[in-house]
Structure formats: C-alpha cells, structure tokens
Write a protein that holds these residues in place. Structure first.
Motif, PDB file in Angstrom:
ATOM      1  N   ASN A 176      -3.596 -24.511 -28.221  1.00  0.00           N
ATOM      2  CA  ASN A 176      -3.873 -23.814 -27.089  1.00  0.00           C
ATOM      3  C   ASN A 176      -3.411 -23.350 -26.096  1.00  0.00           C
ATOM      4  N   ILE A 177      -2.460 -23.138 -26.492  1.00  0.00           N
ATOM      5  CA  ILE A 177      -1.020 -22.394 -25.208  1.00  0.00           C
ATOM      6  C   ILE A 177      -0.820 -21.652 -24.807  1.00  0.00           C
ATOM      7  N   THR A 178      -2.438 -20.436 -24.801  1.00  0.00           N
ATOM      8  CA  THR A 178      -2.206 -19.371 -24.442  1.00  0.00           C
ATOM      9  C   THR A 178      -1.928 -19.385 -22.887  1.00  0.00           C
ATOM     10  N   THR A 179      -3.110 -20.172 -22.310  1.00  0.00           N
ATOM     11  CA  THR A 179      -3.452 -19.929 -20.678  1.00  0.00           C
ATOM     12  C   THR A 179      -2.189 -21.154 -19.708  1.00  0.00           C
ATOM     13  N   LEU A 180      -1.543 -22.339 -20.396  1.00  0.00           N
ATOM     14  CA  LEU A 180      -0.674 -22.879 -19.491  1.00  0.00           C
ATOM     15  C   LEU A 180       1.039 -21.919 -20.455  1.00  0.00           C
ATOM     16  N   SER A 181       0.695 -20.958 -20.884  1.00  0.00           N
ATOM     17  CA  SER A 181       2.157 -19.796 -21.978  1.00  0.00           C
ATOM     18  C   SER A 181       1.360 -19.420 -20.271  1.00  0.00           C
ATOM     19  N   GLN A 182       0.700 -17.924 -20.029  1.00  0.00           N
ATOM     20  CA  GLN A 182       0.496 -18.032 -18.949  1.00  0.00           C
ATOM     21  C   GLN A 182       0.929 -18.082 -17.381  1.00  0.00           C
ATOM     22  N   LEU A 183       0.420 -19.227 -17.639  1.00  0.00           N
ATOM     23  CA  LEU A 183       1.242 -18.879 -16.383  1.00  0.00           C
ATOM     24  C   LEU A 183       3.155 -19.263 -16.105  1.00  0.00           C
ATOM     25  N   ARG A 184       3.520 -19.131 -17.269  1.00  0.00           N
ATOM     26  CA  ARG A 184       5.263 -19.403 -16.727  1.00  0.00           C
ATOM     27  C   ARG A 184       5.219 -17.775 -16.955  1.00  0.00           C
ATOM     28  N   LYS A 185       5.590 -17.117 -15.866  1.00  0.00           N
ATOM     29  CA  LYS A 185       6.091 -15.836 -15.525  1.00  0.00           C
ATOM     30  C   LYS A 185       7.298 -16.129 -15.902  1.00  0.00           C
ATOM     31  N   ASP A 186       8.029 -17.103 -15.579  1.00  0.00           N
ATOM     32  CA  ASP A 186       9.251 -17.497 -15.511  1.00  0.00           C
ATOM     33  C   ASP A 186      10.143 -17.896 -16.059  1.00  0.00           C
ATOM     34  N   GLY A 187       9.437 -17.916 -17.092  1.00  0.00           N
ATOM     35  CA  GLY A 187      10.027 -18.272 -18.758  1.00  0.00           C
ATOM     36  C   GLY A 187      10.678 -17.981 -19.532  1.00  0.00           C
ATOM     37  N   HIS A 188      10.584 -16.134 -19.386  1.00  0.00           N
ATOM     38  CA  HIS A 188      11.118 -15.553 -20.270  1.00  0.00           C
ATOM     39  C   HIS A 188      13.001 -15.462 -19.773  1.00  0.00           C
ATOM     40  N   PRO A 189      14.284 -14.277 -20.933  1.00  0.00           N
ATOM     41  CA  PRO A 189      14.800 -14.342 -20.693  1.00  0.00           C
ATOM     42  C   PRO A 189      15.230 -13.056 -20.222  1.00  0.00           C
ATOM     43  N   SER A 190      14.523 -12.279 -19.424  1.00  0.00           N
ATOM     44  CA  SER A 190      14.407 -10.707 -18.536  1.00  0.00           C
ATOM     45  C   SER A 190      16.095 -10.315 -19.197  1.00  0.00           C
ATOM     46  N   CYS A 220      10.688  -9.894 -21.426  1.00  0.00           N
ATOM     47  CA  CYS A 220       9.175 -10.842 -21.206  1.00  0.00           C
ATOM     48  C   CYS A 220       8.707 -11.053 -21.850  1.00  0.00           C
ATOM     49  N   THR A 221       8.742 -11.132 -23.020  1.00  0.00           N
ATOM     50  CA  THR A 221       7.934 -11.720 -24.556  1.00  0.00           C
ATOM     51  C   THR A 221       8.439 -12.902 -25.058  1.00  0.00           C
ATOM     52  N   HIS A 222       9.623 -13.059 -24.988  1.00  0.00           N
ATOM     53  CA  HIS A 222      10.227 -14.182 -26.111  1.00  0.00           C
ATOM     54  C   HIS A 222      10.120 -15.222 -24.820  1.00  0.00           C
ATOM     55  N   TRP A 223      10.492 -16.184 -24.827  1.00  0.00           N
ATOM     56  CA  TRP A 223      10.744 -17.160 -23.630  1.00  0.00           C
ATOM     57  C   TRP A 223      12.285 -18.150 -24.582  1.00  0.00           C
ATOM     58  N   CYS A 224      12.632 -17.910 -22.760  1.00  0.00           N
ATOM     59  CA  CYS A 224      13.929 -18.634 -22.797  1.00  0.00           C
ATOM     60  C   CYS A 224      13.888 -20.733 -24.320  1.00  0.00           C
ATOM     61  N   ILE A 225      15.149 -20.686 -23.807  1.00  0.00           N
ATOM     62  CA  ILE A 225      15.179 -22.116 -24.664  1.00  0.00           C
ATOM     63  C   ILE A 225      17.228 -23.099 -24.270  1.00  0.00           C
ATOM     64  N   ALA A 226      16.145 -23.823 -23.144  1.00  0.00           N
ATOM     65  CA  ALA A 226      15.609 -24.669 -23.181  1.00  0.00           C
ATOM     66  C   ALA A 226      14.470 -23.862 -22.334  1.00  0.00           C
TER      67      ALA A 226
END
Length: 361
Positions: free
Chosen positions: A312-326, A337-343
C-alpha cells in the motif's frame, strides 16, 4: 482490513485475505509501538545519513530514464530519506540475507514501466552486496527480462504487461481485451510475483498501443477508462483465484503510484511539475488524498478470495514530490514526474516487500 501486530499474536481484522495497509509481524521482527500494533504504511519521511543503501553510479542495470545522478541531478538530499512508520521501525533492507533466504527462487515483477522501476531497484540493492559481480547475468526475451544471481540460483525478473490483460492483433487492428489474460501461464510458475497496473490506462493518441477495446462480446472504439481499468482488474482477480497455487506462489499487488505535475495537489497551485522539488512533503497526509484509481484497486482486491498481499505505497509515494527524474533522465531532457530516480523511492517499496516477506518466513 489487515493484519496487525498485537502482543504475541497476529489478529486478523476484517475479511480473511491478506489485503492490508499493515501486515502480520512476529514480535520483535519489525518492532512494536507503545500499544503493540503497527501499520507500516502510516508514517513520514525522515533524513537518515546512512542512506542511500547503494551507490547508483556503480549499478550497471539502471536504464538512463531513471539514472538521475549520472544524468546530472545536482541535489542529493532526496537520496537521504527513509520511510519511518509511526509506531515501529522497518528492518533495513539486507541484501545478503535476501540472497540467502531466497536462494533458488524466482521472483517476477509484472506490469508497466513502474514495475521496471521497482525491478531495477531490487537488482541494484542485490548487486551492491554480491562479492563476485561477474557471476550476475542478464538476458531479455520479448516482454521478459531476467537477471540471474548465479551463485544463489536466484532469478529477479520483470515482465512488461502494462494492462495485465491482453492486446491482440486482429483484422480490425489492435484490440485490448478486458476479459483475456493469456500470460498467466508464465506468471504462475514463479515463487513470488508482484503486480501493478495503472500508468497506461489514460494514454491516448499515438501513445495508446491499442485501437479498440473488447468488453465481453462488444468491441468499442473507446470507453470510460476507469470502468475499463476495473474490468481488467476483475479479470486478473478471477485468474488469481482460479489459477495460482498459493502453496507455491506468493502474490503481491503494489498500489497505484502518483505523478507530480499539478502543484494544487500539494497546496502549491503555481507549480506545474517536479523540476524544482528537493524535499518530501512533511507529515503523513497528502493534501489532495488518494486518487480514484486507488479506491477502484482496493475495491477489487477486497473481493479476492485468495491471500493476495497489498503493498500500500500510494500515500507514502505521494509525499515524495522530490523523487522523480524530472529533466535528469537521459531521454532528451524531457520532464518526467511519473517515474522515479534510482536510487530512491522504489528502494523503499522493496524494503517494504522485504519486511513483509521476512515477517512470514
């Protein structure tokens, strides 16, 4: 609905299916709050200087779309955040323990490019702790890509199936069939499967990989996409209930992941993308709440009779507006602003998966 830690026992709240915002934990494995229970999905992001859990620049399995540091992202604070549940502590992801514990197993991520995101995170988490990295092999065959950790006989796979249900070529063109799921014969052979779908359901025009939708005996040029999404999930749920051997296979469904293009969602109405975001939203609540797709997904999962487990990761991911590659994504500097940086954030999804697995084994 869900499993909660309470004293020495695990108490089922609601229906008899492992569909929860929490999970069943043995005493002491993840930790207990003062009241003896913990929802691991309720919490906030906090800085931890021991993060990230690996150096992404040393992992050769990251696609350029997600490789933010290599493609010039200047800030690094987004790498330092860990997820802190309100009433307990998560175990840190232990790659060596994972490799030993799941030796000889086959683990498959199934879904869209966000599944690819999470799969590459898991591969990097494990790659970082393998003593002889020359014994790690990758191969691809159509929609399936596999990384084999040879010394552990462990396969970590991703199967590209953005809708889960089938798209077939017919005389009239490409048909998205809401009641057809033929790849299940491949999926059900694995020991652990992690499903996801949502990202492609609202694609249209040239980005849409089908020409018609078939709903039962009716073939339509289009239909309400949320209705189509629900019908496809019901097809998947029926397949799970009738085809998966839960004595062999553990089934997870990961929640809907958010995009961050509309600052109104987090009370910054002038913001139109994630390009200048460097910190998470504080606290544990996303101002605009859950998207409708999450309610549809949870509604379908609540009707599954077999023990499907919900990440159930939706809310915790919503909080991470900083986590995308931009624009730091290696693909024409387009705004992502859809996918996510790795790490990054997908490492936490895998940490939650790991915590769930070890609590049961």
């Amino acid at each position: 609905m869900g499993y909660w830690v309470q004293g020495w026992s695990c108490i089922l709240v609601g229906v008899a299916v492992i569909f929860s915002g929490g999970m069943c934990l043995a005493k002491g494995e993840v930790g207990e709050g003062e009241e003896g229970k913990c929802d691991i999905y309720e919490g906030s992001w906090v800085v931890d200087e021991s993060y990230p859990m690996y150096n992404s620049t040393l992992c050769p399995h990251i696609r350029r779309e997600f490789d933010c540091q290599t493609y010039g992202r200047p800030d690094k604070l987004y790498l330092r955040y860990k997820w802190q549940p309100k009433d307990c502590d998560l175990p840190r992801f232990d790659g060596q323990d994972f490799l030993r514990r799941f030796k000889g197993k086959k683990i498959m991520y199934i879904g869209d490019s966000i599944s690819l995101n999470q799969w590459q995170s898991m591969v990097c988490l494990l790659y970082a702790v393998v003593p002889d990295q020359s014994r790690i092999f990758q191969n691809a065959n159509g929609p399936l890509t596999t990384v084999i950790f040879q010394d552990y006989d462990l396969s970590i796979m991703v199967f590209h199936s953005p809708y889960l249900v089938d798209i077939e070529i017919e005389e009239i063109g490409r048909v998205l069939k809401l009641d057809s799921l033929k790849n299940g014969s491949i999926w059900k052979t694995n020991d652990i499967v992690i499903f996801n779908t949502w990202l492609w359901w609202y694609r249209s025009g040239r980005a849409q990989p089908w020409d018609y939708i078939q709903d039962g005996d009716q073939i339509k040029k289009d239909m309400d996409r949320m209705v189509a999404f629900k019908k496809a999930l019901i097809t998947w749920a029926k397949w799970v209930d009738s085809n998966v051997d839960f004595n062999k296979t553990q089934v997870f469904f990961r929640g809907v992941t958010p995009a961050h293009y509309d600052g109104k969602e987090w009370d910054e109405p002038k913001v139109t993308n994630c390009s200048k975001e460097t910190q998470p939203i504080s606290g544990s609540t996303y101002p605009s709440g859950l998207p409708q797709s999450s309610y549809v997904l949870e509604g379908v999962l609540s009707g599954v009779t077999k023990p499907v487990q919900f990440l159930n990761i939706t809310t915790l991911s919503q909080l991470r507006k900083d986590g995308h590659p931009s624009m730091y994504n290696g693909v024409n500097r387009s705004m992502d602003c859809t996918h996510w940086c790795i790490a990054g954030v997908p490492d936490t999804w895998n940490q939650l998966l790991y915590a769930t697995l070890i609590s049961q084994n």
